[in-house]
Design an enzyme around this catalytic site. Structure first.
Site, PDB file in Angstrom:
ATOM      1  N   SER A   1       0.839  -1.189   0.000  1.00 44.15           N
ATOM      2  CA  SER A   1       0.000   0.000   0.000  1.00 44.15           C
ATOM      3  C   SER A   1       0.881   1.248   0.000  1.00 44.15           C
ATOM      4  O   SER A   1       1.706   1.411  -0.899  1.00 44.15           O
ATOM      5  CB  SER A   1      -0.968  -0.049   1.188  1.00 44.15           C
ATOM      6  OG  SER A   1      -2.005   0.894   1.048  1.00 44.15           O
TER       7      SER A   1
ATOM      8  N   GLU B   1      -9.466  -4.928  -4.336  1.00 41.72           N
ATOM      9  CA  GLU B   1      -8.772  -4.090  -3.365  1.00 41.72           C
ATOM     10  C   GLU B   1      -9.727  -3.307  -2.456  1.00 41.72           C
ATOM     11  O   GLU B   1      -9.621  -3.349  -1.233  1.00 41.72           O
ATOM     12  CB  GLU B   1      -7.861  -3.091  -4.096  1.00 41.72           C
ATOM     13  CG  GLU B   1      -6.702  -3.714  -4.843  1.00 41.72           C
ATOM     14  CD  GLU B   1      -5.470  -3.898  -3.980  1.00 41.72           C
ATOM     15  OE1 GLU B   1      -5.526  -3.620  -2.769  1.00 41.72           O
ATOM     16  OE2 GLU B   1      -4.444  -4.326  -4.531  1.00 41.72           O
TER      17      GLU B   1
ATOM     18  N   HIS C   1      -7.818  -5.589  -0.192  1.00 42.76           N
ATOM     19  CA  HIS C   1      -6.588  -4.917   0.220  1.00 42.76           C
ATOM     20  C   HIS C   1      -6.052  -5.539   1.508  1.00 42.76           C
ATOM     21  O   HIS C   1      -6.804  -5.783   2.456  1.00 42.76           O
ATOM     22  CB  HIS C   1      -6.905  -3.436   0.430  1.00 42.76           C
ATOM     23  CG  HIS C   1      -5.731  -2.531   0.461  1.00 42.76           C
ATOM     24  ND1 HIS C   1      -4.839  -2.415  -0.578  1.00 42.76           N
ATOM     25  CD2 HIS C   1      -5.295  -1.649   1.419  1.00 42.76           C
ATOM     26  CE1 HIS C   1      -3.928  -1.516  -0.280  1.00 42.76           C
ATOM     27  NE2 HIS C   1      -4.164  -1.041   0.930  1.00 42.76           N
TER      28      HIS C   1
END
Length: 502
Positions: A188, A315, A411
């Protein structure tokens, strides 16, 4: 307990409970506390120490408001926040490959003490694993006006990461690591940090390979960073000057930053920041980072660095599940979203056609997730390959059924698998409960791929510039293919990819 001797002083670690062949050392300072005279400045060397330093506990985390499962919380007065941790199966003279991990958290939260980043399983494959803390939020990424004609550097969090890599270069041999065989990795905002480091002259030569999981499409311009400073200063009740900002405590700037982000979250007319108000990010266009990572990658400045990229196929569903994203549930809201990001109607129509019967919210989550993470990550790998670099691309597609909605390939879900930490109870929300045998098998494959890439530059499948163009799909069934996610990319090829600014 085992003692290692560095140029700064001796340190003592503990043997890992799950693998006595691995020694763990926590909370080693790699730079001086970045407060007092060092606040808003580039990192300074850590002071040496006499005797043996016990390294059984993680160091303090950077100022933040988050409380993450299993990790310590920041407390006012915690200043020695620039520390790192080491998991090593070796000792002096072993020259093992080194993996340096940079945590994510939208540049405002997270730490190296999160249980999913425990390096024991990866170190068990013959690597030295390093994780680190760095300055976050305004302390690390806020723009600070000059004082006395002397500028305060932007991207102090990135400079902290470089200082940690310099510490690794100077000291890692004492722990059995090879200073000339370092891989820097992150997820990330940590992945975008990695991409930024690839573009920064100051980081040149500090690592040979890079791993980026779910890099986020977000870099601030100097103008947007200055605007954020004015907003945060106003929320903190201080002038937007060096003296004014310095007079505000770290905690006050954390609170002010949260207030600014929350105001965007509550205002649907506030443009791009309304949808997920991450107000900080690397500042590109200045001295420390002249080009944003995607532009720099296309220019080939880091073509000598091998790059491994991974992203998940769903995600943004995580951000919706934890309540950090706007709820876009009507066609009118979806049209405003497209207008705010200058997305053509044909792109949304393409997603609708590929998701027949899906509610508006799901269309939004799919488009926004690909805009922020999926398409951006894929383009990082492809631009690196076109510029002459070796690049590997993979996608995490594993889902798990359960009560109600399935746990998606969202995610962060790939990271416990890549670290081999599925047993940690704190990650069960991410992966859908205690792991099944097929999950352990998938995790084993991912850990071996990481270890292979860090050691030799080969994760076990072809580069994307190979004629096969293979993409590794991480699921409970192994395979290489141009997977179903590729069909969603057609619209982006026609629409282009806006580069976003926080």
């Amino acid at each position: 307990m085992t003692v290692f001797r560095t140029r700064s002083g001796a340190v003592r670690g503990l043997r890992a409970a799950s693998n006595p062949g691995v020694v763990v050392l926590r909370g080693i300072p790699y730079a001086a506390p970045p407060f007092g005279v060092g606040r808003f400045r580039a990192p300074r060397p850590a002071a040496a120490w006499d005797g043996i330093r016990d390294c059984a506990a993680f160091g303090p985390v950077a100022p933040q408001s988050a409380q993450l499962p299993g990790a310590p919380r920041w407390s006012p007065g915690d200043e020695d926040v620039l520390s790192l941790n080491i998991w090593t199966p070796g000792g002096l003279g072993d020259a093992l490959p080194v993996l340096v991990w940079i945590h994510g958290g939208a540049y405002v939260f997270g730490s190296s003490a999160q249980p999913d980043f425990d390096g024991t399983a990866v170190a068990g494959h013959g690597l030295v694993v390093v994780t680190l803390n760095y300055r976050l939020g305004f302390e690390g990424f806020g723009h600070v006006p000059p004082v006395g004609g002397e500028p305060c550097p932007d991207n102090r969090g990135l400079l902290d990461q470089i200082a940690a890599l310099e510490w690794v270069r100077e000291h890692i041999a004492a722990f059995g690591g090879a200073a000339d065989n370092v891989t820097v990795a992150g997820q990330s905002s940590g992945a975008t940090s990695v991409a930024c480091l690839m573009a920064m002259d100051r980081a040149r030569g500090l690592f040979r390979r890079a791993v980026a999981h779910s890099a986020v499409n977000s870099c601030a311009s100097p103008e947007s960073a200055a605007r954020t400073t004015r907003e945060v200063a106003a929320a903190a009740g201080v002038p937007a000057t060096y003296d004014g900002l310095f007079s505000a405590s770290p905690g006050a700037l954390v609170d002010a930053s949260d207030a600014v982000a929350d105001a965007y979250r509550r205002d649907p007319a506030s443009g791009q920041r309304h949808y997920d108000p991450a107000i900080y990010g690397p500042v590109s266009g200045g001295d420390t980072l002249p080009l944003d990572p995607l532009t720099a990658s296309a220019a080939g400045g880091a073509s000598g660095v091998d790059l491994l990229v991974c992203h998940t196929t769903e995600e943004y569903w995580l951000l919706d599940a934890v309540g950090s994203s706007a709820k876009i549930t009507t066609e009118e809201q979806l049209a405003l979203f497209a207008s705010d990001f200058q997305l053509p109607a044909a792109l949304l129509d393409g997603y609708r056609a590929l998701m027949p019967g899906a509610p508006v919210l799901d269309v939004f989550l799919a488009v926004y997730g690909d805009l922020l993470f999926g398409e951006y990550s894929s383009r990082l790998a492809e631009s690196h390959a076109r510029a002459g670099g070796r690049a590997f691309l993979s996608r995490f597609a594993r889902q798990r059924g359960g009560r109600g909605e399935p746990v998606r390939a969202w995610h962060c879900a790939d990271i416990p698998f890549a670290f081999g930490n599925l047993h940690e109870e704190s990650v069960h929300f991410l992966v859908g409960g205690p792991p099944a045998p097929a999950d352990h098998e998938l995790s084993g494959r991912m850990v071996r791929a990481w270890a292979g890439f860090v050691a030799t530059g080969d994760p076990g499948w072809p580069t994307i510039d190979d004629s096969t163009g293979a993409v590794r799909i991480w699921d409970t069934a192994a395979g290489d293919s141009r997977d179903a996610w590729e069909t969603f990319r057609t619209g982006w090829r026609g629409a282009g990819l806006p580069l976003l600014a926080p």
